[in-house]
Design an enzyme around this catalytic site. Structure first.
Site, short mmCIF file in Angstrom:
data_model
loop_
_atom_site.label_atom_id
_atom_site.label_comp_id
_atom_site.label_asym_id
_atom_site.label_seq_id
_atom_site.Cartn_x
_atom_site.Cartn_y
_atom_site.Cartn_z
N SER A 37 -0.52 24.91 120.41
CA SER A 37 -0.08 24.33 119.14
C SER A 37 1.06 25.09 118.49
O SER A 37 1.83 24.52 117.71
CB SER A 37 -1.26 24.25 118.17
N GLY A 74 -4.16 23.09 121.18
CA GLY A 74 -5.51 23.39 121.63
C GLY A 74 -5.59 23.85 123.07
O GLY A 74 -6.69 24.18 123.55
N ASN A 103 -5.70 30.48 122.15
CA ASN A 103 -6.93 29.70 122.07
C ASN A 103 -8.04 30.29 122.93
O ASN A 103 -9.23 30.09 122.65
CB ASN A 103 -6.66 28.25 122.48
N ASP A 187 -4.71 26.29 107.23
CA ASP A 187 -5.73 26.73 108.19
C ASP A 187 -5.62 28.21 108.53
O ASP A 187 -6.46 28.76 109.23
CB ASP A 187 -5.68 25.89 109.46
N HIS A 190 -1.72 28.33 111.88
CA HIS A 190 -0.45 27.79 112.32
C HIS A 190 0.66 28.10 111.31
O HIS A 190 0.52 27.79 110.13
CB HIS A 190 -0.56 26.28 112.51
#
Length: 212
Positions: A37, A74, A103, A187, A190
């Site tokens: 991402s 992801g 991830n 979040d 990011h």
């Protein structure tokens, strides 16, 4: 079959290269970005991520090259490893930028597996004739200093083992700045649009070396 989005991105890349001094010709470098991402413009408007800014930088530097962004939000190193053979066959890149591993850490996957996947991907890209730039990631302090060090070190190990170029930390100056939260989306994972130019600046010096 390639999606309309990929065709559109290739069209943009071709246009930028033409602006830099002529249409794309046979032998033009092809830069394949395989990431997660952080490279797939998650939460950003299209065309504002660091990979899109890379296309603009190449045009500014009058480097005729095509950028293929095969990043998926992801994605893990296992996912990237499974996708890479088809990507190498389809695009035949001269350069591969691997931006994966974050991830894996977020999911608590074994470091040995991440190490093995990155190693296999780097080896496969090199055997396909591409030069490789490995883009490293670091984990927050709450993971523990020992884990954080071993995670960061695995990128160094893979790069040395396979003679790949290395960017130690994609988010240098962003995640480790005096007020890092201001550069992240809600979040806290990011980066925002305003952080994307710094991400490119972290990648560009090492990428420029292997483009020569």
């Amino acid at each position: 079959m390639r999606s309309w989005m990929w065709r559109r991105r290739d069209f943009i890349a071709a246009g930028l290269a033409a602006a830099a001094g002529g249409a794309l010709a046979a032998g033009t470098p092809v830069l394949l970005v395989v990431g997660d991402s952080l490279s797939a413009e998650y939460g950003l408007k299209r065309g504002s991520g660091w990979v899109a800014l890379l296309e603009l930088r190449l045009a500014k530097e009058k480097i005729a090259a095509r950028v293929v962004n095969a990043s998926i939000s992801g994605d893990t190193t296992s996912g990237g490893r499974s996708r890479l053979p088809a990507l190498l066959q389809q695009h035949r890149p001269t350069h591969v930028i691997l931006e994966l591993g974050g991830n894996d850490a977020l999911r608590g996957l074994p470091l040995a597996m991440t190490d093995e996947n990155l190693s296999q991907m780097t080896d496969a890209a090199r055997k396909a004739g591409a030069r490789v730039l490995l883009v490293g990631m670091q984990v927050p302090p709450n993971y523990g200093s020992d884990y954080a060090k071993r995670f960061a070190d695995l990128y160094v190990k893979v790069a040395k083992q396979h003679q790949a170029a290395l960017v130690p930390f994609l988010l240098e100056g962003i995640a480790d700045g005096p007020d890092p939260l201001k550069l992240f989306q809600a979040d806290r994972i990011h980066p925002k649009e305003e952080a994307q130019p710094r991400m490119l600046e972290n990648v560009w010096p090492e990428l420029r070396k292997i483009l020569k």
